[in-house]
Design a protein around this motif. Sequence first.
Motif, mmCIF file in Angstrom:
data_model
loop_
_atom_site.group_PDB
_atom_site.id
_atom_site.type_symbol
_atom_site.label_atom_id
_atom_site.label_comp_id
_atom_site.label_asym_id
_atom_site.label_seq_id
_atom_site.Cartn_x
_atom_site.Cartn_y
_atom_site.Cartn_z
ATOM 1 N N GLY A 114 48.997 53.743 47.540
ATOM 2 C CA GLY A 114 47.650 54.199 47.859
ATOM 3 C C GLY A 114 47.664 55.696 48.023
ATOM 4 O O GLY A 114 48.697 56.284 48.347
ATOM 5 N N SER A 115 46.495 56.291 47.782
ATOM 6 C CA SER A 115 46.442 57.740 47.902
ATOM 7 C C SER A 115 46.474 58.128 49.383
ATOM 8 O O SER A 115 46.412 57.279 50.262
ATOM 9 C CB SER A 115 45.171 58.273 47.230
ATOM 10 N N SER A 128 44.571 56.464 52.615
ATOM 11 C CA SER A 128 44.115 55.113 52.293
ATOM 12 C C SER A 128 44.475 54.104 53.383
ATOM 13 O O SER A 128 43.959 52.993 53.390
ATOM 14 C CB SER A 128 44.711 54.678 50.946
ATOM 15 N N ARG A 163 43.037 50.979 49.174
ATOM 16 C CA ARG A 163 42.070 52.043 48.926
ATOM 17 C C ARG A 163 41.032 52.011 50.048
ATOM 18 O O ARG A 163 40.423 50.967 50.293
ATOM 19 C CB ARG A 163 41.393 51.867 47.566
ATOM 20 N N ASP A 164 40.878 53.125 50.727
ATOM 21 C CA ASP A 164 39.925 53.235 51.847
ATOM 22 C C ASP A 164 40.091 52.097 52.849
ATOM 23 O O ASP A 164 39.112 51.532 53.341
ATOM 24 C CB ASP A 164 38.475 53.256 51.339
#
Lengths: 259, 224
Positions: B38-39, B42, B214-215
């Motif tokens: 994940g970025s 995240s 993600r998020d």
Amino acid sequence: MSLQRGSWFSGSGSGEAILGYNAAATLALNVGDRLPVGPTHRPVAIHGVFDRSGTQDDGMIFLPLPFAQELFDRQGKLTGVGVRLKSLDRVQAFLEKMFNLPSVQAITMTQFRSTVVEFVATSRILLMLSALVASFIGALGVLNAMTMSVAERLREFGLMKAVGASPSDLFGLTLLETGCLGLLGALLGTLMTAVGGWGLEALLRQVVPFVPPGRLIVIDTVSAVGSILAALLLAMAAGLYPAARAALVRPAPILRQVA
Amino acid sequence: MAEISGLWKSYSLSAETVEALRSVDLVLQPGEMVALVGSSGSGKTTLLSLLGCLDRPTRGVIRVQGLEVQDLRERELTQVRRKQIGFVFQDSALIPTITALENVGLPLSFAGKSGSDVEAPRLMLAQVGLAEKGTRYPAELSGGERQRVAIARALVHRPSLLLADEPTGNLDSENGHRIFALFRELVAAHRLCVLVATHNVELAGMADRRVYLRDGRMVNGGSG
Ligand SMILES: Nc1ncnc2c1ncn2[C@@H]1O[C@H](COP(=O)(O)OP(=O)(O)O)[C@@H](O)[C@H]1O
Ligand SMILES: [Mg+2]
């Protein structure tokens, strides 16, 4: 007063002393011995010892007046004159008479004694207060040093928690460190007291005209061990807060900080 | 084995509430290496710290070796960390004032078995290829070596779950590769469960399985 042994001053009496009964006993001196007195610590010969009189005189060292004036560099001058009255009920009348003399201050022995007793009591309180203030400052120093040191290592403590340290592990670890600091300080303080007391004694012997022989400042084991324990206890008390901070550190945030 | 279900984590800030994780489910099998991809932001670190019992979830269930940990008291959490969890951080986070070997021995000494098990740290260091460097201090080691010492420390107490938060983030690609290869080896040798957060897609490819955040939401493959 009559002589118990030895003889009265010879001629001018320069360089001679007669001791009160108790003075001879406590200083362990006898006729013919020498005793350094005065600012120059000039040795004077003991010429005689007075009989016990039951008064302050028993603890005194008597010198011929001209010799004493020369010894203290006060030629032709008097600091004080001791007067003993034959009848005590004339003390008041005598004091009033002396009061009229300019540049003479008359005090009775009772007044003198109570002044000395008060002085000793006051110095004792003052001494206790300074010791208290010093302990307080010491405790604050420990608190400050340990709080800083813990704050600097919060990340380290968080890491230790992440690898299995419990709050009580960290509490104990920090308190142990504080204890070491306190013990080191207490030992150093005791050492400094010993060395400082020794130096102070040497200084006193230099500047005070007459100092009784033997140790003036004695460090006894009980009070030394007692004060080391007290210092240790005080340090530990001051270490409770930093130890609690280390114990309560939250491990999660250390994941986010990059060193 | 580790399992999380319906996991939420919100951080309350003065002005707003950040929802770092929103209902995450994940099952990790023994002997399995899973990459958590994940970025930045995240929720990878949040997920790892909850699974590692370093923090508590807002909602949801976390099971480590069958034990529900989300409501445990602090001392019980400490016990779980001591027995089940090994943690590797992005920077190796070694204690600078003690040697590599002593760093590796830390979990054992906190668990109170340093006396009975002096050989374990030495063996563990040998296993990560640093048998000769036990007496070095962290500052005398390279970044890759430090990270391998950290891995040895994370495994010395034989945990069932190894959590690594971007362990190769500070390393070049060659050293990063070696670390992931080491994970592979250790998973096989100890039947470990490894969850490693990364945003390096190539390294993530070395895992048995990838899960994506993600998020704060699991995008796919959560329980598979
Ligand atoms: N202690 C915290 N207080 C407030 N917000 C936080 C805190 N920790 C993380 N966050 C927020 O939670 C989200 C997820 O962060 P994180 O788990 O660190 O993600 P990642 O490790 O994937 O970069 C981010 O938006 C981050 O700003
Ligand atoms: Mg992160």
